[in-house]
Scaffold this active site. Sequence first.
Site, PDB file in Angstrom:
ATOM      1  N   CYS A  79      12.458  -2.308  15.547  1.00  0.00           N
ATOM      2  CA  CYS A  79      11.970  -3.424  14.832  1.00  0.00           C
ATOM      3  C   CYS A  79      13.102  -4.173  14.018  1.00  0.00           C
ATOM      4  O   CYS A  79      13.168  -5.428  13.879  1.00  0.00           O
ATOM      5  CB  CYS A  79      10.675  -3.364  14.080  1.00  0.00           C
ATOM      6  N   ASP A 267       6.590 -11.191  13.293  1.00  0.00           N
ATOM      7  CA  ASP A 267       6.486  -9.874  13.537  1.00  0.00           C
ATOM      8  C   ASP A 267       6.918  -9.415  15.086  1.00  0.00           C
ATOM      9  O   ASP A 267       6.599  -9.830  16.107  1.00  0.00           O
ATOM     10  CB  ASP A 267       4.977  -9.460  13.521  1.00  0.00           C
ATOM     11  N   HIS A 269       6.434  -6.590  16.384  1.00  0.00           N
ATOM     12  CA  HIS A 269       5.909  -5.314  16.856  1.00  0.00           C
ATOM     13  C   HIS A 269       5.072  -5.894  18.098  1.00  0.00           C
ATOM     14  O   HIS A 269       3.695  -5.576  17.893  1.00  0.00           O
ATOM     15  CB  HIS A 269       5.015  -4.653  15.672  1.00  0.00           C
TER      16      HIS A 269
END
Length: 385
Positions: A79, A267, A269
């Site tokens: 990430c 994000d 993820h």
Amino acid sequence: MNMDAMFDICYLSADGNTIEPDDIPKTKENVWVLGRKYSAIQDLERIRRDISSIIWCTYRKGFVPIGDEGLTSDKGWGCMLRCGQMVLGMALVRIHLSADWVWTPETRDPTYLKIVQRFEERKQAPYSIHQVALMGASEGKDVGQWFGPNTVAQVLRKLAVYDKWSSLVIHVALDNTVVKEDILQQCIVKHDQGDSSSASDNVLISDWMPLLLIVPLRLGLSEINPVYIDGLKMCFQCPQSIGVIGGKPNQALYLIGCVGDEVIYLDPHTTQRSGLVENKMTDEQKEMDCTYHCKYASRIPMLAMDPSVAVCFLCRTRSDFDQLCNTFEQNLMKESQPLFEICEKRPSHWGPSTNDIDLQYTSLFNDLEDVDRQFDDSDEEFEIL
């Protein structure tokens, strides 16, 4: 299926109903995204349009194996690498397209496609997960090991040297200090013009190489010290801002702006399959391009952020850099606890400015990045497979 439908399909709930996003609050406070001011009420669609134009980098699966363990996905460890890719993608868009450039699912601009291709999961792509992860080994991070903000900044700095097309200098400020002298030495390129024997023809012409300035910071021990919040907001408000590499504990996020006391972020993820955009001629390539864009951002309170961050600025011209330095000196340095220092010349105790010395210096940061990082567990609930 038309291309807009492909782009929107990600925003349906499990039962097929459309989710009303909670990306931008209905507030009278200014919304700041990548150095631009918006009204949450009047500019909502423009905010979303500009956010969806950012190149969104996420976990991928099914790519060519990386490293000794033959990893084919970066889920759970990549990430921070993806956040670094997003910052660099934003810099390349501003340099090679413009600050006002807008993406749509129909976009087939060859320059845009060239930028996206630099981040694809191909070993030969200059900023692929393969290149970033393998270059991380030179910073003491094995493939599959989590990076901190400073490590990803140092890795991007090294990779950019090999990518002549990108035409930018990445400078990573050391020891919370921005040194103007070092940056000017990197960014000002002098050309000897004129081959005639007349001395008056031999004029030195100076060019400015666009600068991506990254300042790694530690804004507290285990949580952010509130004294830094105003300074952080100022960074998001600079016209040169291209966001902050940061996150919340154990989750790296690309922080792109702020509203009130919250940060707005993209994000990484979400695990998506690997594939190539190429020239975006086939439906599969068009669909793959849509996976590089996120229609809605998210928010967290600033005080919920991890204290380890790297603030990022792009100076396309010398004028941009001078203006940014002036903003630092007039605003940031007036804070009771400035985020970082700015000085004209390199501190004498640093020694001479050479890349080798700078690279050795980076190991001092790595100790801060290895604290309490058990990554896979905390990421699990964020996976969308």
